[in-house]
Design a protein around this motif. Structure first.
Motif, PDB file in Angstrom:
ATOM      1  N   ASP A 229      33.387  47.218  47.035  1.00 34.35           N
ATOM      2  CA  ASP A 229      34.347  46.921  46.160  1.00 34.35           C
ATOM      3  C   ASP A 229      35.626  46.494  46.827  1.00 34.35           C
ATOM      4  O   ASP A 229      36.676  46.002  45.962  1.00 34.35           O
ATOM      5  CB  ASP A 229      34.562  48.246  45.543  1.00 34.35           C
ATOM      6  CG  ASP A 229      33.889  48.442  44.317  1.00 34.35           C
ATOM      7  OD1 ASP A 229      33.049  47.374  43.696  1.00 34.35           O
ATOM      8  OD2 ASP A 229      33.338  49.722  44.020  1.00 34.35           O
ATOM      9  N   ARG A 345      34.118  42.664  42.251  1.00 30.85           N
ATOM     10  CA  ARG A 345      35.134  43.606  41.838  1.00 30.85           C
ATOM     11  C   ARG A 345      36.275  42.923  41.112  1.00 30.85           C
ATOM     12  O   ARG A 345      36.508  43.116  40.128  1.00 30.85           O
ATOM     13  CB  ARG A 345      35.738  44.551  42.889  1.00 30.85           C
ATOM     14  CG  ARG A 345      37.010  45.342  42.534  1.00 30.85           C
ATOM     15  CD  ARG A 345      36.839  46.064  41.518  1.00 30.85           C
ATOM     16  NE  ARG A 345      35.806  47.358  41.539  1.00 30.85           N
ATOM     17  CZ  ARG A 345      35.714  48.285  40.843  1.00 30.85           C
ATOM     18  NH1 ARG A 345      36.586  48.209  39.630  1.00 30.85           N
ATOM     19  NH2 ARG A 345      34.902  49.145  40.949  1.00 30.85           N
ATOM     20  N   GLN A 407      44.392  48.358  39.965  1.00 31.05           N
ATOM     21  CA  GLN A 407      43.175  47.870  40.678  1.00 31.05           C
ATOM     22  C   GLN A 407      43.448  47.418  42.066  1.00 31.05           C
ATOM     23  O   GLN A 407      42.799  47.441  42.931  1.00 31.05           O
ATOM     24  CB  GLN A 407      42.310  46.969  39.685  1.00 31.05           C
ATOM     25  CG  GLN A 407      41.686  47.579  38.825  1.00 31.05           C
ATOM     26  CD  GLN A 407      40.439  48.036  38.882  1.00 31.05           C
ATOM     27  OE1 GLN A 407      39.711  47.532  39.601  1.00 31.05           O
ATOM     28  NE2 GLN A 407      40.332  49.513  38.790  1.00 31.05           N
ATOM     29  N   PHE A 411      42.017  48.565  45.502  1.00 29.75           N
ATOM     30  CA  PHE A 411      41.049  47.887  46.151  1.00 29.75           C
ATOM     31  C   PHE A 411      41.555  46.855  47.264  1.00 29.75           C
ATOM     32  O   PHE A 411      40.652  46.186  47.975  1.00 29.75           O
ATOM     33  CB  PHE A 411      40.073  47.269  44.991  1.00 29.75           C
ATOM     34  CG  PHE A 411      39.214  48.300  44.608  1.00 29.75           C
ATOM     35  CD1 PHE A 411      38.088  49.042  44.971  1.00 29.75           C
ATOM     36  CD2 PHE A 411      39.581  48.538  43.299  1.00 29.75           C
ATOM     37  CE1 PHE A 411      37.489  49.840  44.373  1.00 29.75           C
ATOM     38  CE2 PHE A 411      38.988  49.322  42.429  1.00 29.75           C
ATOM     39  CZ  PHE A 411      37.815  50.125  42.939  1.00 29.75           C
TER      40      PHE A 411
END
Length: 478
Positions: A229, A345, A407, A411
């Motif tokens: 991810d 992702r 996000q 990540f």
């Protein structure tokens, strides 16, 4: 057994290993491998400029592989049925073999070709060589296609998957004097040479596919389940374009991974299962496409026919060009434009932003991905967008709206991915990188960032967009 001369009609199966049509043709006798370029017969924009670049080089590699085994690729351009009839006349072939494709219009065309040729006494056989299981073969206890992935995955694990078919070193060919176009004559390469950058990132063809698979297993498989991810580490296979063009079969990949089970540690089982699950997710897309062909254009959950989508041209352009003001979104869209690919992702986050932050119809996003992705296939592109939008059978819940700030922080915490694709922000400290509009003026100046000039302000405010999206989803619930 009677010796037959068989035309092998190659399409999205540009490989020689584990190619059931090619292998079965060799069992019959001698073969005439042919690729027919007929873009007017394709479903929607299946082959556009980025994909055409890939196809050009993949055909070159396929021809080279065939020639190494004493054969060659016949290349023609025109209507498929007319070309096949010409080749039957020229070669005296008694059979035509091909591997199935699953786009609705292509399936209809192939069935019509099969019926026409069989009426003329030609043996026609189609094989399921690009999937693990034939569509409609994985059904639930009620005899219906699965609409939810997890039970589909569990059922697939109970099914045997045959070993790949390996071709002999020498092929028996029957086309020494058959005319062929040069691959350059198909004019697949775009007129503007922007595509030359793609060769920095990809090696099309079966050899490139096998190398990519081996490299993934050796270098990136272990840790896949926990690292896949994170876009900055690229702990993924990058096999998707090769699978799209059929340069490697899913059965080949499946058994390569199964071999690792025999030699890997118990810790590695989670990584193997995680990747095989992704392979079956691809499979699920094709099975859904065959069972529900309307999924290309229409929501599978019919209440979404009444969703209050909005056409926002300026915002759609900003999204396509990576100018939304949200760094993780812009990094993904720029990676796509530069490389013809985007980390999975980030695909989810960018797609969610388009449909939920901007309320732009998912079909427009799907169309843009079709135009720009090297790995775009109709089944998985459609299923993926329906999943993100919430209108697929097995979709993300409507209230799941990815926050593009968190996000990015989760990540791409240090910002390596963003700095690569949004270089105008590369000097910002990591704590500010994911929301540059909150950065103190003196820090922006030190980093060389001028909001609204060198980098845009956000085109929509996140909390406002989230509430607007929830209101829109609540409308169709009523």
């Amino acid at each position: 057994m009677q010796h037959r001369k068989t035309i092998i009609w190659l399409r999205r199966d540009l490989r020689i290993q584990d190619n059931l049509a090619l292998w079965s043709g060799m069992e019959q006798g001698s073969i005439v491998p042919v690729f027919i370029w007929s873009p007017e017969e394709e479903t929607k924009k299946v082959v556009v400029e980025a994909a055409s670049w890939w196809l050009h080089h993949s055909l070159i590699e396929l021809d080279r592989a065939l020639q190494d085994r004493g054969s060659k690729l016949i290349v023609r351009k025109g209507k498929s049925l007319s070309i096949l009839k010409e080749l039957i006349e020229e070669t005296g072939a008694q059979a035509v073999f091909f591997n199935e494709r699953y786009e609705p219009e292509i399936r209809l065309r192939d069935q019509q070709i099969k019926e026409t040729l069989e009426k003329e006494g030609i043996m026609v056989k189609a094989f399921h060589s690009n999937l693990l299981f034939p569509p409609l073969s994985i059904i639930n206890n009620q005899g219906q296609p699965y609409k939810v992935f997890t039970p589909f995955w569990k059922k697939c694990l109970q099914m045997p998957i045959p070993l790949p078919k390996i071709l002999p070193a020498t092929l028996s060919s029957a086309h020494d004097k058959v005319k062929t176009l040069n691959i350059d004559e198909l004019d697949l390469l775009p007129t503007i040479a922007w595509y030359k950058k793609l060769k920095e990132y990809w090696l099309p063809g079966e050899k490139g596919a096998i190398n990519q698979c081996e490299q993934f297993i050796e270098e990136r498989l272990w840790g896949y389940s926990t690292k896949r991810d994170y876009p900055y580490v690229q702990h993924v296979s990058r096999l998707s374009p090769h699978l799209t063009w059929g340069e490697i079969s899913p059965r080949w990949i499946w058994h390569q991974l199964k071999e690792q089970e025999k030699i890997g540690s118990s810790n590695g089982q989670e990584d193997i299962d995680g990747f095989l699950r992704q392979l079956v997710w691809r499979e699920f897309g094709y099975h859904q496409l065959v069972s529900f062909p309307e999924m290309i254009d229409s929501p599978l959950r019919k209440e979404f026919l009444f969703f209050p989508w909005e056409e926002r041209e300026a915002e759609f352009s900003a999204w396509k060009e990576g100018r939304t003001g949200y760094p993780i979104i812009d990094a993904g869209m720029r990676e796509l434009w530069e490389t013809g690919w985007m980390h999975n992702r980030v695909r989810m986050v960018t797609a969610s932003f388009l449909v939920k932050h901007l309320l732009i119809p998912w079909q427009r996003g799907a169309s843009w991905f079709e135009e720009t992705l090297l790995d775009a296939d109709l089944a998985n592109n459609s299923m993926g967008w329906q999943w993100v939008s919430g209108c697929g059978f097995d979709a993300a819940p409507y209230f799941r709206i990815f926050n593009p700030i968190t996000q990015g922080q989760k990540f791409d915490e240090a910002g390596a991915y963003i700095r690569q694709w949004v270089p105008e922000l590369k000097h910002l400290p990591a704590k500010y990188l994911h929301c540059p509009w909150t950065v103190p003026e003196e820090i922006l100046r030190e980093a060389g960032v001028e909001l609204g000039t060198s980098y845009p302000f956000p085109i929509v405010e996140h909390s406002f967009a989230r509430e607007r999206a929830l209101e829109a989803y609540n409308l169709i619930k009523k």
